[in-house]
Write an enzyme that holds these catalytic residues in place. Structure first.
Site, PDB file in Angstrom:
ATOM      1  N   CYS A 237       1.080  -1.138  -0.062  1.00  0.00           N
ATOM      2  CA  CYS A 237      -0.050  -0.011  -0.149  1.00  0.00           C
ATOM      3  C   CYS A 237       0.921   1.081   0.043  1.00  0.00           C
ATOM      4  CB  CYS A 237      -1.010   0.042   1.072  1.00  0.00           C
ATOM      5  SG  CYS A 237      -0.075   0.072   2.736  1.00  0.00           S
ATOM      6  N   ARG A 242      -2.375  -0.889   5.618  1.00  0.00           N
ATOM      7  CA  ARG A 242      -3.618  -1.315   4.888  1.00  0.00           C
ATOM      8  C   ARG A 242      -3.349  -2.584   4.103  1.00  0.00           C
ATOM      9  NH1 ARG A 242      -4.805   3.796   0.903  1.00  0.00           N
ATOM     10  NH2 ARG A 242      -2.579   4.123   1.032  1.00  0.00           N
TER      11      ARG A 242
END
Length: 281
Positions: A237, A242
């Site tokens: 990410c 994430r």
């Protein structure tokens, strides 16, 4: 639970029933560490993901010894089951989960849903910081099957490895360097790693932040071409939080064996000299 590959999630009801269980240590890790002081689950230990869980000189994980000392100083031993939760759809809880597994502590669970779910349900909170006796925590050397480094990602471009970009479509296309509000943490260039498949992390969760069913998740990642042909998978990410969420979905909920998290992510890749980048804008 929902036919997931591993028993790695707990519901808020389960947490409420185990608040006095001394074999468990509940840990809150938020993007915004100030939230812990405002209200947290009774008995929960608060970690600051930047100050506590990151090396303060290098952009890197703690050493195993430092991680072990940190856990022991907060009253977490190798015998405890660690239950993690936090804000931002548990991104940083998932990131911390990866740390525990990286250092060899498999007795770890994620709460199915963010801290907001606990609060919306009207469950008990406190501002009291718990004080647990110091414990012994022995961290193993890092499990490199969990973590991808930049050299491995470069090599993956010429192999059958599947790269998964879990950022927003705007970040993937090159329209944004970083999420809105995070421009100061962006890279020199925008775009994505060549060949990476765009599967935003949010597609794996329901509106309340709980995880979709195993069947829904399997259909999502199969339809996108992520889990076909048993190829190795690397998720990334912006800074790795994430993608740690997606790593958890693939490895722990769907049982994909060969999946790694590239925590250097776009902050590293987008700043490196002479590496390939693709854009859709």
């Amino acid at each position: 639970m929902a036919d997931y590959a591993k028993d790695v999630l707990v519901e808020t009801d389960w947490v409420a029933q185990h608040l006095d269980d001394d074999s468990i240590r509940i840990v809150e890790v938020d993007e915004n560490p100030a939230l812990y002081a405002e209200a947290h689950i009774p008995g929960a230990i608060g970690f600051d993901w930047k100050q506590d869980l990151q090396d303060q000189v290098r952009r890197d994980f703690l050493t195993p010894d430092d991680f072990g000392r940190l856990m022991g100083s907060r009253g977490i031993s190798n015998d405890h089951t660690v239950v993690l939760y936090g804000d931002r759809n548990i991104w940083y809880a998932a990131y911390t989960n990866l740390f525990f597994l990286y250092y060899g502590h498999a007795k770890v669970r994620l709460v199915n849903g963010p801290r907001e779910k606990w609060i919306v349900e009207g469950r008990e909170t406190t501002t009291e910081v718990p004080s647990y006796p110091e414990a012994g925590f022995q961290a193993r050397p890092g499990d490199e099957a969990i973590r991808a480094r930049r050299a491995e990602v470069l090599e993956a471009l010429d192999r059958g490895t599947t790269l998964v970009d879990v950022r927003s479509p705007q970040e993937y296309s090159g329209g944004l360097v970083a999420m809105a509000g995070y421009e100061q943490e962006g890279a020199q260039r925008s775009g994505h790693i060549p060949g990476a498949i765009s599967v935003p992390w949010a597609q794996a969760v329901n509106e309340d932040g709980t995880f979709k069913s195993a069947d829904e998740l399997r259909e999502l990642y199969t339809s996108k071409g992520v889990v076909e042909d048993a190829n190795p998978v690397i998720a990334y990410c912006r800074i790795g939080e994430r993608s740690a969420h997606t790593w958890f979905v693939l490895r722990e909920l769907l049982g994909v064996d060969d999946v790694e998290n590239y925590d250097g992510s776009w902050t590293e890749w987008g700043n490196m000299v002479n590496v390939p980048i693709e854009k859709d804008v």
